[in-house]
Design an enzyme around this catalytic site. Structure first.
Site, PDB file in Angstrom:
ATOM      1  N   ASN A 175      -6.079  14.743  17.882  1.00 53.89           N
ATOM      2  CA  ASN A 175      -4.823  14.711  17.312  1.00 53.89           C
ATOM      3  C   ASN A 175      -4.061  15.593  18.059  1.00 53.89           C
ATOM      4  O   ASN A 175      -2.605  15.246  18.622  1.00 53.89           O
ATOM      5  CB  ASN A 175      -4.917  13.758  16.118  1.00 53.89           C
ATOM      6  CG  ASN A 175      -5.627  12.948  15.995  1.00 53.89           C
ATOM      7  OD1 ASN A 175      -5.234  12.204  16.311  1.00 53.89           O
ATOM      8  ND2 ASN A 175      -6.894  13.496  14.770  1.00 53.89           N
ATOM      9  N   GLY A 214     -12.672  19.006   3.848  1.00 50.89           N
ATOM     10  CA  GLY A 214     -12.204  19.874   4.277  1.00 50.89           C
ATOM     11  C   GLY A 214     -11.927  20.322   5.827  1.00 50.89           C
ATOM     12  O   GLY A 214     -12.536  19.549   6.678  1.00 50.89           O
ATOM     13  N   LYS A 221      -3.830  13.915   7.594  1.00 52.20           N
ATOM     14  CA  LYS A 221      -3.148  15.422   7.880  1.00 52.20           C
ATOM     15  C   LYS A 221      -3.703  14.836   9.288  1.00 52.20           C
ATOM     16  O   LYS A 221      -2.849  15.802  10.110  1.00 52.20           O
ATOM     17  CB  LYS A 221      -4.692  16.537   7.528  1.00 52.20           C
ATOM     18  CG  LYS A 221      -6.090  16.143   7.894  1.00 52.20           C
ATOM     19  CD  LYS A 221      -6.574  16.413   9.293  1.00 52.20           C
ATOM     20  CE  LYS A 221      -8.171  15.471   9.416  1.00 52.20           C
ATOM     21  NZ  LYS A 221      -9.369  16.377   9.599  1.00 52.20           N
TER      22      LYS A 221
END
Lengths: 565, 343
Positions: free
Chosen positions: B254, B134, B189
């Site tokens: 990232n 999450g 993601k």
């Protein structure tokens, strides 16, 4: 989470020793119960099924006995509407009409006894070998001099006779860890879990088990099996119980599960087809039915709680491979028509005609065709492999204490959701064993090569269009097929070294030409030669669906990419 | 007092150790080297990965895997994906079928495309396995800011137990049975955080950002569905939730890599500048290959791959992205999904 202790009340009645040694005939064949044991089983299954249904009602606000009975009445009446007009079915119709009239306006206690009578009827049907109707059918007309056998009626002699008639020693190749399985059978209840190709499987497996000197197994066999008189006689003799997949109501399913559970608790070895039904597509099983398989965990848990000396239940995957399949034509048709899968189950077909079966068998013999029966490594109920000493091993071979899977804080706990997931894990291990013990035979390899070639002729056709339209006017060059067979063989042998599949030992050093020739021997002898023909224009099929069926046995090994690259 | 095991002495493992310790459980946290474990026990601070934060009194560090396995039945594994398999196998020497294992590592194995829960399954005898995923930045959890997470497992027992242990006044634990989908969301993601970092550096605007994140979600769920996950899972905290956080937070490594690229740095410069592993870069490569095998188009991912590994320049990639065919906005919808009855 609340800890629910497992109900340990079921205690075997006098007359049945709760030992893991099966209750069997003196000769070790046939799980026939005596009258007292039969009565116990009947009583106990009725009691437990009733208990289970009442428990369901307690847990759900929308459920009560009236709803449960109503559901069964409705489903059974629907089923009987399309059933053939036989004495048995007429009796059943009367029974359900009577239940339908009675169950609405009565007290709950009265409803319980109605439910009990339904379950009792189902139990009798499941333990059908006591049904005189079936015995009469079996005794009616029997080929191959079986009448003589009937008079003697000894299962051992029967098996020996049948085995010699079929030249079984030569035609059935049995392999796998047999010593290990024999050893484990003395200390645990076993579940034999075979792949299911043909209705003849049950006979082959029964004979195979006998020949491998394994202990007797109780079969759960589909009702349609009993449509062939020879097989029916055979099954009844071995103490098979009947599974009618057309009955989908909760009461029936529950009774069936309770019967299997009880049988395992009594230490019987059980056999059921975890795929639930014959593979319609020809593929090695891709899915497992969790229902009957899941009974194993309940038995194991109950055994642990009651402190049984040999509480274990182990599963033996078993893969059957044959070069030709008697019912191939109807199986693939059923696969392609959605109806074949569950809504419509053929009771009669090629298979129900004894002579047809015999001819089929003689054909196979004349081609020196073998049936391969491979036992996989034994598994525990959580999908771990079990060694010869009965110790579970993880993927790295480390010992696993399997009792821990069922314990919370040191005591065995019941959790239906958890156990269902465990059974799913077990199912995955069984499927993996099926795949790696599948024997690639000449017909499968040639069908795979030819089918993929034919598909490439018309890449714009989707699968169903090619199945419908491709026929004798679509031929491919034999050389192209031979090239693909060579490539398939190379990849299959590589896969075999990795433990992913078995290549027919008869093809050990065979060239592509030899594989093709052997496959053509088989194909030309059966299905009117439709599956594959080697003509002047090239190699073609007159029944693309049949070709697809044999090709599918090698699906899911990534072989299509070998041919594309 | 029940003991909970945590494998890994990194920032996330430490944040969870503190959380669980504050919930009143004894926590045994395994560090890879004994010196680091000892140092923590003296200071109660993880100097390297979570500096400046004193952890709960209930947390004790150790370098002995066996000690953790025998003291705890519920074990959280929080180690980098690179070492995950090796550590899982060593831990597996001491586990039995009663242990519950939870992975918090959002990574994928390059050669096998295996997710961490699958690695746990292969390397241990445990079946009761789950994943925690999450929008959970370790620093914010350690700072006790309100957060939510998802516990995913096929086992109700695992879900209930994780909720009992982890949920508290500043941490909410939602459940999902789609283990694969939840884990895949956490992995994928990272790729898109690089893209949003780029867009932010180029000051392309909020419309662009909104489109990018939403189309990223479409790509992720398309792949996930093909791989057997439920695309609806991506509407939850482990999908949209994690994506939005990672794609907009400068705390995300990232995102920072993408931002540096957008400022004109090379990939090597950007990596050197961050100084830590940015999982997204490897993930681009691994997922691109997988998508190719499965025959799925993932335009944003392909654009990133072209930029990072194929030597394409940014204007070309952007132009290509704006020219891909315009598909249906929401993919898992029937044609008549919006029709009202009777209309």
């Amino acid at each position: 989470m609340p800890e629910i202790q497992i109900d340990t009340t079921p205690v075997p009645s006098p007359g049945i020793t709760p030992s893991p040694t099966p209750v069997s005939g003196a000769d070790g064949i046939g799980l026939r119960l005596n009258r007292e044991q039969r009565e116990y089983v009947r009583r106990e299954v009725v009691r437990r099924t009733l208990e289970e249904q009442k428990e369901l009602c307690r847990r759900s606000r929308d459920l009560n006995l009236e709803v449960i009975i109503n559901d069964a009445v409705y489903q059974e009446k629907e089923r009987l509407k399309t059933a053939p007009n036989s004495k048995e079915n007429r009796e059943q119709s009367r029974f359900w009409a009577d239940v339908g009239r009675r169950f609405h306006r009565v007290e709950d206690s009265e409803r319980e006894s109605i439910l009990a009578s339904i379950v009792a009827m189902y139990v009798d049907e499941i333990m059908g070998y006591f049904n005189p109707v079936i015995h009469n059918i079996a005794a009616h007309v029997l080929p191959w001099g079986l009448k003589a056998m009937l008079s003697r009626f000894s299962p051992v002699n029967f098996l020996r006779y049948l085995g010699s008639q079929l030249n079984l020693e030569e035609n059935l190749i049995i392999s796998g860890p047999l010593d290990q399985i024999r050893g484990l059978s003395k200390r645990a209840a076993l579940i034999m879990a075979p792949t299911h190709v043909s209705n003849l499987d049950s006979v082959v497996i029964g004979l195979g088990l006998f020949q491998s000197r394994l202990p007797p197994f109780t079969y759960g066999a589909g009702l349609n099996l009993f449509s062939n008189r020879v097989v029916s006689f055979f099954m009844n003799n071995l103490g098979a119980y009947k599974v009618d997949r057309r009955k989908k109501n909760g009461i029936y399913k529950s009774a069936l599960k309770q019967y299997a559970t009880l049988s395992m608790e009594m230490g019987h070895h059980n056999l059921f087809f975890p795929g639930g039904t014959r593979s319609r597509s020809g593929e090695v099983e891709q899915k497992i039915k969790l229902g009957l398989l899941g009974c194993g965990i309940n038995v194991y848990a109950a055994n642990l709680v009651s402190g049984k000396p040999n509480p274990d239940v182990f599963v033996i995957p078993c893969t059957l491979s044959c070069g030709l399949v008697l019912e191939a034509r109807s199986l693939i048709e059923e696969h392609l028509q959605e109806t074949g899968k569950s809504r419509y189950i053929r009771v009669r077909g090629e298979y129900s005609r004894p002579m047809r079966v015999l001819n089929f068998w003689r054909n196979l013999q004349s081609m020196d065709s073998k049936i391969h029966m491979r036992f996989g490594e034994p598994l525990d109920l959580f999908g771990n492999k079990v060694d010869a000493d009965g110790v579970s091993r993880d993927a790295h071979g480390r010992a696993v204490d399997r009792t821990k899977y069922l314990q919370i804080n040191g005591s065995v706990t019941q959790d239906a959701q958890r156990d269902q997931e465990y059974t799913r894990e077990l199912g995955r291990s069984i499927l993996a064993a099926f795949r790696s013990n599948n024997v690639a035979l000449s017909t499968h390899i040639a069908a795979f090569a030819a089918f993929q070639q034919l598909r490439r002729l018309h890449p714009q056709f989707d699968l169903y269009r090619s199945l419908r339209t491709m026929g004798s006017d679509h031929a491919v060059a034999k050389s192209a097929i031979l090239g693909d067979i060579a490539r398939l063989l190379a990849r299959l042998r590589e896969l075999e070294r990795e433990g992913g599949i078995i290549v027919d030992p008869q093809l050990a050093d065979a060239s592509a030409e030899a594989v093709f020739a052997r496959a053509m021997d088989h194909f030309s002898s059966f299905h009117d030669g439709e599956a594959l023909r080697d003509g002047t224009t090239g190699v073609y099929t007159e029944n693309m669906k049949l070709l697809y069926y044999y090709r599918n046995r090698l699906d899911h090994y990534g072989l299509d990419t070998v041919l594309e690259n | 007092m029940e003991t909970i095991g945590i494998i890994g002495g990194g920032s996330f493992g430490s944040a969870l150790a503190d959380l669980v310790g504050n919930r009143g459980y004894r926590v045994m946290q395994w560090h890879r080297d004994a010196a680091s474990a000892q140092r923590f026990n003296e200071l109660r601070v993880n100097e390297k990965y979570l500096p400046g934060i004193t952890l709960s009194e209930n947390v004790q560090a150790t370098a002995d895997l066996q000690a953790v396995a025998s003291a705890a039945r519920f074990i959280i594994v929080s180690v980098p994906s690179l070492y995950f398999r090796d550590i899982a196998r060593r831990l597996g020497n001491f586990l039995d079928g009663g242990h519950i294992l939870i992975s918090t590592t959002k990574g994928i194995e390059a050669h096998s495309f295996k997710l961490m829960s699958e690695v746990l399954r292969e390397e241990t005898c445990c079946l009761k396995i789950g994943s925690l995923s999450g929008p959970n930045l370790a620093k914010e959890i350690a700072a006790r800011k309100p957060s939510g997470t998802v516990i995913a497992s096929q086992y109700d027992e695992v879900i209930l137990k994780a909720q009992e242990i982890l949920s508290g006044p500043y941490f909410r634990v939602y459940s999902n049975h789609d283990l694969y989908g939840v884990e895949l969301g956490g992995v994928l993601k990272n790729v898109y955080a690089i893209a949003t970092g780029l867009v932010a550096a180029l000051k392309m605007g909020d419309n662009t950002m909104g489109m990018l994140i939403t189309r990223a979600l479409a790509e992720m769920s398309r792949l996930a569905e093909k791989m057997g996950a439920n695309p609806i899972t991506f509407l939850g905290l482990s999908g949209v939730g994690d994506l939005v956080t990672t794609c907009t937070s400068p705390l995300s490594r990232n995102y920072r890599v993408g931002f540096l690229l957008g400022q004109g740095h090379t990939l090597d410069e950007a990596i050197a500048n961050i100084g830590e592993v940015a999982e997204g870069i490897n993930t681009v490569r691994i997922v691109k290959e997988k998508a190719g095998q499965l025959g799925i188009r993932m335009h944003i991912l392909e654009g990133l791959h072209a930029l990072l590994f194929e030597g394409k320049d940014l204007p070309t990639v952007l132009q290509q992205l704006m020219n891909v065919p315009q598909m249906q906005d929401v993919e898992f919808m029937t044609r008549h999904g919006s029709e009202k009855p009777g209309v």
